[in-house]
Design a protein around this motif. Structure first.
Motif, PDB file in Angstrom:
ATOM      1  N   GLU A 421      -6.356  28.391  47.612  1.00 37.64           N
ATOM      2  CA  GLU A 421      -5.817  29.751  47.836  1.00 37.64           C
ATOM      3  C   GLU A 421      -4.983  29.801  49.114  1.00 37.64           C
ATOM      4  O   GLU A 421      -3.938  30.451  49.164  1.00 37.64           O
ATOM      5  CB  GLU A 421      -6.961  30.768  47.894  1.00 37.64           C
ATOM      6  N   ALA A 422      -5.448  29.088  50.147  1.00 40.81           N
ATOM      7  CA  ALA A 422      -4.684  29.080  51.404  1.00 40.81           C
ATOM      8  C   ALA A 422      -3.335  28.376  51.208  1.00 40.81           C
ATOM      9  O   ALA A 422      -2.317  28.830  51.740  1.00 40.81           O
ATOM     10  CB  ALA A 422      -5.488  28.405  52.511  1.00 40.81           C
ATOM     11  N   ILE A 423      -3.331  27.309  50.440  1.00 43.48           N
ATOM     12  CA  ILE A 423      -2.061  26.603  50.184  1.00 43.48           C
ATOM     13  C   ILE A 423      -1.102  27.563  49.466  1.00 43.48           C
ATOM     14  O   ILE A 423       0.072  27.677  49.815  1.00 43.48           O
ATOM     15  CB  ILE A 423      -2.296  25.320  49.350  1.00 43.48           C
ATOM     16  N   ARG A 424      -1.657  28.271  48.486  1.00 43.11           N
ATOM     17  CA  ARG A 424      -0.817  29.253  47.774  1.00 43.11           C
ATOM     18  C   ARG A 424      -0.259  30.292  48.753  1.00 43.11           C
ATOM     19  O   ARG A 424       0.941  30.578  48.751  1.00 43.11           O
ATOM     20  CB  ARG A 424      -1.662  29.961  46.710  1.00 43.11           C
ATOM     21  N   ASP A 425      -1.109  30.817  49.630  1.00 41.34           N
ATOM     22  CA  ASP A 425      -0.655  31.861  50.556  1.00 41.34           C
ATOM     23  C   ASP A 425       0.427  31.335  51.492  1.00 41.34           C
ATOM     24  O   ASP A 425       1.408  32.023  51.776  1.00 41.34           O
ATOM     25  CB  ASP A 425      -1.838  32.388  51.375  1.00 41.34           C
ATOM     26  N   ILE A 426       0.216  30.096  51.978  1.00 40.63           N
ATOM     27  CA  ILE A 426       1.182  29.538  52.934  1.00 40.63           C
ATOM     28  C   ILE A 426       2.521  29.282  52.227  1.00 40.63           C
ATOM     29  O   ILE A 426       3.589  29.581  52.762  1.00 40.63           O
ATOM     30  CB  ILE A 426       0.627  28.254  53.588  1.00 40.63           C
ATOM     31  N   LEU A 427       2.445  28.754  51.012  1.00 30.79           N
ATOM     32  CA  LEU A 427       3.684  28.519  50.266  1.00 30.79           C
ATOM     33  C   LEU A 427       4.409  29.841  50.006  1.00 30.79           C
ATOM     34  O   LEU A 427       5.639  29.918  50.057  1.00 30.79           O
ATOM     35  CB  LEU A 427       3.400  27.800  48.942  1.00 30.79           C
ATOM     36  N   ALA A 428       3.625  30.861  49.755  1.00 30.97           N
ATOM     37  CA  ALA A 428       4.241  32.165  49.490  1.00 30.97           C
ATOM     38  C   ALA A 428       4.875  32.725  50.763  1.00 30.97           C
ATOM     39  O   ALA A 428       5.930  33.360  50.708  1.00 30.97           O
ATOM     40  CB  ALA A 428       3.196  33.137  48.940  1.00 30.97           C
ATOM     41  N   ASP A 429       4.223  32.476  51.924  1.00 30.30           N
ATOM     42  CA  ASP A 429       4.698  33.045  53.194  1.00 30.30           C
ATOM     43  C   ASP A 429       5.877  32.303  53.794  1.00 30.30           C
ATOM     44  O   ASP A 429       6.686  32.875  54.500  1.00 30.30           O
ATOM     45  CB  ASP A 429       3.574  33.005  54.246  1.00 30.30           C
ATOM     46  N   THR A 430       5.912  31.008  53.600  1.00 28.44           N
ATOM     47  CA  THR A 430       6.922  30.225  54.314  1.00 28.44           C
ATOM     48  C   THR A 430       8.120  29.970  53.415  1.00 28.44           C
ATOM     49  O   THR A 430       7.988  29.530  52.278  1.00 28.44           O
ATOM     50  CB  THR A 430       6.353  28.867  54.783  1.00 28.44           C
ATOM     51  N   GLU A 431       9.263  30.222  53.958  1.00 28.30           N
ATOM     52  CA  GLU A 431      10.480  30.052  53.168  1.00 28.30           C
ATOM     53  C   GLU A 431      10.977  28.610  53.239  1.00 28.30           C
ATOM     54  O   GLU A 431      11.436  28.049  52.263  1.00 28.30           O
ATOM     55  CB  GLU A 431      11.569  30.998  53.682  1.00 28.30           C
ATOM     56  N   SER A 432      10.877  28.032  54.440  1.00 29.94           N
ATOM     57  CA  SER A 432      11.458  26.694  54.589  1.00 29.94           C
ATOM     58  C   SER A 432      10.501  25.778  55.343  1.00 29.94           C
ATOM     59  O   SER A 432       9.602  26.225  56.038  1.00 29.94           O
ATOM     60  CB  SER A 432      12.769  26.786  55.344  1.00 29.94           C
TER      61      SER A 432
END
Ligand SMILES: Cc1ncc(COP(=O)(O)O)c(C=O)c1O
Ligand SMILES: Nc1ccccc1C(=O)C[C@H](N)C(=O)O
Length: 440
Positions: A421-432
């Motif tokens: 879930e954290a990986i998903r959140d970070i991928l969602a938050d970070t653009e680049s």
């Protein structure tokens, strides 16, 4: 590869953590027959999910007290007498214990000594010397760096050729690849240029589990010896060295055997081969009569000859506690939990991370997979750094692999869920991608 927008990712989230397709983490933890073992490990302050037991296993709660006992007793009170009373036999006694509980090997074939790297050197040198006239070492090109570097050095030192077996990233080390490599190394007969084949049972990168029995048999058809690196399988995957006819194996003890940082490695040599192998670091502790203080070196008979100098006794302590747990749980149950953990991981990665273009690099067939799941994404180096900040500890392997290491006795399904879930959140938050973080 399709990269999802945060909106489609949110849809995946709304579906829940795999609940649509299987039991939840909570249910899996609730029915896990090995759940009780988790409490035997020392809690780590600030760590929310530890998914790197495939690099460094956690300490047991009892380890501190075990050390205190040895310092006060065997070392502090018995002093030098402990060598005669216990320590001189410990490398072989502990080897036998590892062999019985995790390697499928009869006594008298396993020793604990040195680092994995040093044992790999000793064993590879001994093996190539036992096949005079044969000029090649074969190794897969995706093997762990230390294995590759040691083989390079030995090839240079002994005037041999190192022939790389190109690993199929999707299928791992297959019998076809071995066949092709041995055929390419044929002179008069199948594979007759080959002295030694060195392979890993579980790939440190992809988690592929090799078919040791079949590959070993094919190497033997060529008259060569085989050395298996068991670093990523010992203590987490079933191993039957005797039944599989393995010649030589080496493995570390700080991953799934929880021996602690730098704990000594183990080596197995099939009994029929032992007295044929002369290892290159011929120290006094491997000599036939240690205290004869003899003029020249005569190797001990059997496994003792693979010891070089004074063995690291204190480094052997934590793994003894872990072996108690392994013996109590039994390898079949440990493997079952390992499969359940990797299956669950792949299921929720599919659910939650595929919308971001994340790919599963590990085999989807449990029978072909060890105890870690590697997932790939171009932004995983930065994502790993962010996870570590949040107390979620997997590791990153160049160029884009995030490894989720699942230790059957210490990892919960809940930890996997939190991490994914954290990986998903970070991928969602970070653009680049930010080029930072722990990368090796
Ligand atoms: C397959 C493999 N071989 C060898 C090693 C390490 O060797 P050493 O214990 O000497 O650092 C590792 C991990 O560090 C590994 O994954
Ligand atoms: N021994 C280590 C010391 C420091 C950092 C990592 C390790 C590992 O064990 C790495 C592991 N073998 C791997 O599969 O990448």
């Amino acid at each position: 590869m399709t990269t999802a927008t945060p909106a489609s990712a949110a849809t995946a989230t709304a579906e829940g953590a795999g609940r649509a397709t299987g039991p939840s983490a909570e249910e899996l933890d609730g029915t896990d027959p090995l759940a009780r073992f988790r409490d035997r490990f020392l809690p780590a302050d600030g760590v929310v999910a530890y998914l790197d037991g495939n690099s460094l296993g956690r300490p047991l709660r009892q380890t501190g007290a075990d050390f205190a006992d040895v310092v006060a007793g065997e070392w502090g009170t018995r002093l030098i007498r402990s060598w005669d009373e216990r320590w001189l036999d410990l490398p072989l006694g502990l080897g036998d214990r590892i062999a019985a509980s995790t390697l499928g090997a009869a006594p008298g074939q396993t020793v604990v000594a040195d680092s994995t790297t040093v044992l790999l050197y000793k064993m590879m040198r001994a093996a190539v010397a036992a096949r005079p006239g044969r000029t090649r070492i074969l190794m897969d090109d995706d093997n762990f760096p230390t294995d590759r570097f040691i083989a390079e050095g030995i090839a240079r030192e002994c005037g041999l050729e190192l022939q790389w077996i190109p690993v199929d990233k999707a299928a791992g080390i297959t019998i076809d690849l071995i066949d092709e490599a041995l055929t390419a190394a044929s002179g008069e007969a199948f594979g007759d240029r080959v002295a030694l084949v060195v392979l890993s049972h579980v790939s440190y990168r992809s988690g592929h589990l090799a078919d040791v029995a079949a590959i070993t048999a094919r190497v033997h058809d060529a008259g060569a010896l085989v050395l298996w690196d068991l670093c990523h399988s010992a203590g987490s995957a079933p191993i039957e060295l005797d039944a599989w006819n393995v010649d030589i194996a080496v493995g570390c003890t700080y991953k799934y055997l929880n021996g602690g940082p730098g704990s000594p490695a183990f080596a197995y040599v099939a009994s029929a081969l032992q007295n044929e192998l002369d290892q290159p670091i011929q120290g006094w502790m491997g000599a036939s009569d240690i205290f004869a203080m003899a003029e020249g070196y005569v190797p001990a008979k059997g496994m003792r000859r693979f010891i070089s100098g004074t063995p690291p006794i204190l480094g052997m302590l934590p793994m003894q506690g872990m072996l108690e747990l392994i013996e109590e749980a039994g390898m079949p149950a440990i493997r079952q939990k390992s499969i359940a953990l990797t299956e669950y991981t792949i299921r929720i990665v599919d659910d939650l991370l595929t919308p971001f273009g994340v790919q599963v690099a590990s085999p989807r067939d449990s029978g072909e997979r060890g105890s870690h799941v590697t997932i790939r994404h171009p932004r995983f180096k930065a994502v790993t750094a962010e996870l570590w900040k949040r107390g979620i500890i997997p590791d990153f392997r160049n160029p884009d692999g995030l490894r989720l290491g699942l230790s059957p006795l210490s990892t919960s399904f809940g930890e996997v869920l939190v991490a994914v879930e954290a990986i998903r959140d970070i991928l969602a938050d970070t653009e680049s991608a930010a080029e930072a973080g722990p990368g090796r």
